[in-house]
Structures are given as structure tokens and as C-alpha cells.
Motif scaffolding. Sequence first.
Motif, PDB file in Angstrom:
ATOM      1  N   ILE A 180      64.488  48.016 -46.833  1.00 23.31           N
ATOM      2  CA  ILE A 180      65.461  47.904 -45.731  1.00 23.31           C
ATOM      3  C   ILE A 180      66.329  46.661 -45.934  1.00 23.31           C
ATOM      4  N   LYS A 181      67.643  46.888 -45.865  1.00 23.60           N
ATOM      5  CA  LYS A 181      68.630  45.826 -46.075  1.00 23.60           C
ATOM      6  C   LYS A 181      69.726  45.963 -45.012  1.00 23.60           C
ATOM      7  N   VAL A 182      70.645  45.006 -44.995  1.00 21.48           N
ATOM      8  CA  VAL A 182      71.749  45.080 -44.027  1.00 21.48           C
ATOM      9  C   VAL A 182      72.517  46.393 -44.189  1.00 21.48           C
ATOM     10  N   ASP A 183      72.662  46.872 -45.422  1.00 25.62           N
ATOM     11  CA  ASP A 183      73.516  48.044 -45.633  1.00 25.62           C
ATOM     12  C   ASP A 183      72.845  49.394 -45.378  1.00 25.62           C
ATOM     13  N   ASN A 184      71.554  49.427 -45.050  1.00 30.90           N
ATOM     14  CA  ASN A 184      70.970  50.741 -44.710  1.00 30.90           C
ATOM     15  C   ASN A 184      70.193  50.732 -43.392  1.00 30.90           C
ATOM     16  N   ILE A 185      70.110  49.579 -42.727  1.00 31.20           N
ATOM     17  CA  ILE A 185      69.293  49.489 -41.504  1.00 31.20           C
ATOM     18  C   ILE A 185      69.847  50.409 -40.413  1.00 31.20           C
ATOM     19  N   ASP A 186      71.182  50.605 -40.390  1.00 33.53           N
ATOM     20  CA  ASP A 186      71.751  51.465 -39.352  1.00 33.53           C
ATOM     21  C   ASP A 186      71.335  52.921 -39.549  1.00 33.53           C
ATOM     22  N   ARG A 187      71.180  53.338 -40.802  1.00 31.95           N
ATOM     23  CA  ARG A 187      70.736  54.725 -41.061  1.00 31.95           C
ATOM     24  C   ARG A 187      69.304  54.912 -40.563  1.00 31.95           C
ATOM     25  N   ALA A 188      68.476  53.896 -40.767  1.00 36.05           N
ATOM     26  CA  ALA A 188      67.089  53.983 -40.284  1.00 36.05           C
ATOM     27  C   ALA A 188      67.058  54.027 -38.753  1.00 36.05           C
ATOM     28  N   ALA A 189      67.912  53.223 -38.124  1.00 34.07           N
ATOM     29  CA  ALA A 189      67.966  53.197 -36.652  1.00 34.07           C
ATOM     30  C   ALA A 189      68.472  54.540 -36.115  1.00 34.07           C
ATOM     31  N   ASN A 190      69.502  55.078 -36.749  1.00 35.45           N
ATOM     32  CA  ASN A 190      70.038  56.372 -36.294  1.00 35.45           C
ATOM     33  C   ASN A 190      69.021  57.488 -36.443  1.00 35.45           C
ATOM     34  N   ALA A 191      68.160  57.390 -37.448  1.00 34.86           N
ATOM     35  CA  ALA A 191      67.138  58.412 -37.654  1.00 34.86           C
ATOM     36  C   ALA A 191      66.030  58.315 -36.595  1.00 34.86           C
ATOM     37  N   GLY A 192      65.906  57.144 -35.938  1.00 32.83           N
ATOM     38  CA  GLY A 192      64.903  57.020 -34.884  1.00 32.83           C
ATOM     39  C   GLY A 192      63.928  55.875 -35.048  1.00 32.83           C
ATOM     40  N   ALA A 193      64.072  55.089 -36.129  1.00 38.79           N
ATOM     41  CA  ALA A 193      63.195  53.920 -36.281  1.00 38.79           C
ATOM     42  C   ALA A 193      63.653  52.811 -35.335  1.00 38.79           C
ATOM     43  N   ASN A 194      62.698  51.998 -34.863  1.00 39.31           N
ATOM     44  CA  ASN A 194      63.106  50.863 -34.017  1.00 39.31           C
ATOM     45  C   ASN A 194      62.440  49.548 -34.419  1.00 39.31           C
ATOM     46  N   VAL A 195      61.543  49.578 -35.396  1.00 41.69           N
ATOM     47  CA  VAL A 195      60.967  48.337 -35.934  1.00 41.69           C
ATOM     48  C   VAL A 195      61.259  48.346 -37.436  1.00 41.69           C
ATOM     49  N   PHE A 196      61.913  47.289 -37.905  1.00 44.62           N
ATOM     50  CA  PHE A 196      62.431  47.285 -39.267  1.00 44.62           C
ATOM     51  C   PHE A 196      61.771  46.174 -40.072  1.00 44.62           C
TER      52      PHE A 196
END
Length: 222
Positions: A180-196
Amino acid sequence: MARIFKIAPSILSADFARLGEEIHKVEVAGADLIHFDVMDGHFVPNLSIGIPVLESLRKITRLPLDAHLMIERPERYLEAFAKAGADSISVHAEVCPDLPAIAAQMRKLGVRASVAINPETPPDRTLQAAGDFDMILVMSVHPGFGGQGFIPETLDKVRTIRAGLERRGLALDIEIDGGIKVDNIDRAANAGANVFVSGSGIFGNPDYGAIIGAMRSRIGAA
Ligand code: DX5
Ligand code: ZN
């Protein structure tokens, strides 16, 4: 339902010779949790840190300590990690034949109960047992090493898990771990993750505050 986003630096990528200082720096930089990776050389082909290190860190930070046990037969060590000061403990579904039983063991010890799954592990069993857990950890790299590339296919699993939880009215945390990096964290959040969880993404950069701030603004949690 509004989701609370949390950034969890993985200290696997910290400078172990200055671990206390590194924790202090990410604390000041706005970390929400400290992710603590435990490896046994069996479940994963690597070794890392364990109970005495966690116990020492408990004395120098107020941040919750999020222990990720990449070990076989994790039930043998839950009590020791709880006593050492872990706030949440993740055990891997691949090595836990009875998920409700291990969840009950964790909750009895007063820690948040979390179940982790590898990239190739389907989510079915974990979803079935979700009502017994506080968090599901989805591995987005093969466990064992920091600094690997994010596996994008794991986002579909995050989506499936979030949808399955919502159907049952369950509001568990979904933690995503690996690459997880600045450039993909939004994709993880949009998929439904909330702890990174992010190891090399945070510690690989000299300015932890800038990186954590950039991560938060990418997911609209500034
Ligand atoms: C991998 C660990 C991760 C790792 C993440 O086995 O579970 O927590 O430290 O590191 P990065 O963010 O560098 O992939
Ligand atoms: Zn981890």
C-alpha cells in the motif's frame, strides 16, 4: 455507514536499531496503529520479531499495537501476546481450522479478534465466521516480506468481503496489508478497506508526516 479510516505503519520496514525513535516519529506523523509483523519461518519463509519486542514497545507508545501473527498454531501464543500488550491480534485462517473457537479465545483475553487471509485464500470461511471477529485482514502481497508489489486482484476480494458484511449488517474493519502506497490507497478504500497497513510506503520515505498526510488526503480522511 461512515467508515473510520486508519493508517497502520508496519514497523517491519523501520530501522530496528532505532525502533523506539521510529515509533515516536510515526506517532507524531499521525499514525493510528502500529502494525507488528510476527513470522515463524514455517508459515512464511522468514523470521521477524516477537513477544519481548512487543512488550518493550508497549512501554513507549500509547498507539494500539496491531499484532499480525504469520505463524503456525497461533493459539499457543495468544495469551503471551495479549499479556505483552497487543490490542488486536490477527491469526491466519489457513492455519486455524476452528475460526469461532480462536476468535472466542482472543476475545476472552481482551484483545480485538482479527482473521487474516492470504492472496490465494478464498473469503468464504472467513465471511461465514465474520460475526465472531472485529476485523478481517486481507493480504495484498504474499506474506513474509516487506517491500513487495501490490497484487491488484486482491481488491475484488475486499469488495466481496465488504458486500458480504454489509448484507449481514456487520461493520467489521477490513485491513489491507502489503504494497500500500499513496498512489493505490484510494483504490483499496474504494473497494471497502478502512485500515491500511504500509511498511515500505511510509518508512521508505524520509518525511513520514508528509506521506501519512498524503495518504489521508487521497482517501478523503484528512
Ligand atoms: C508482509 C507483512 C506486511 C509488510 C508490509 O508479510 O505482513 O505487514 O510489512 O510491508 P509493505 O507495505 O512494504 O508491503
Ligand atoms: Zn502484516
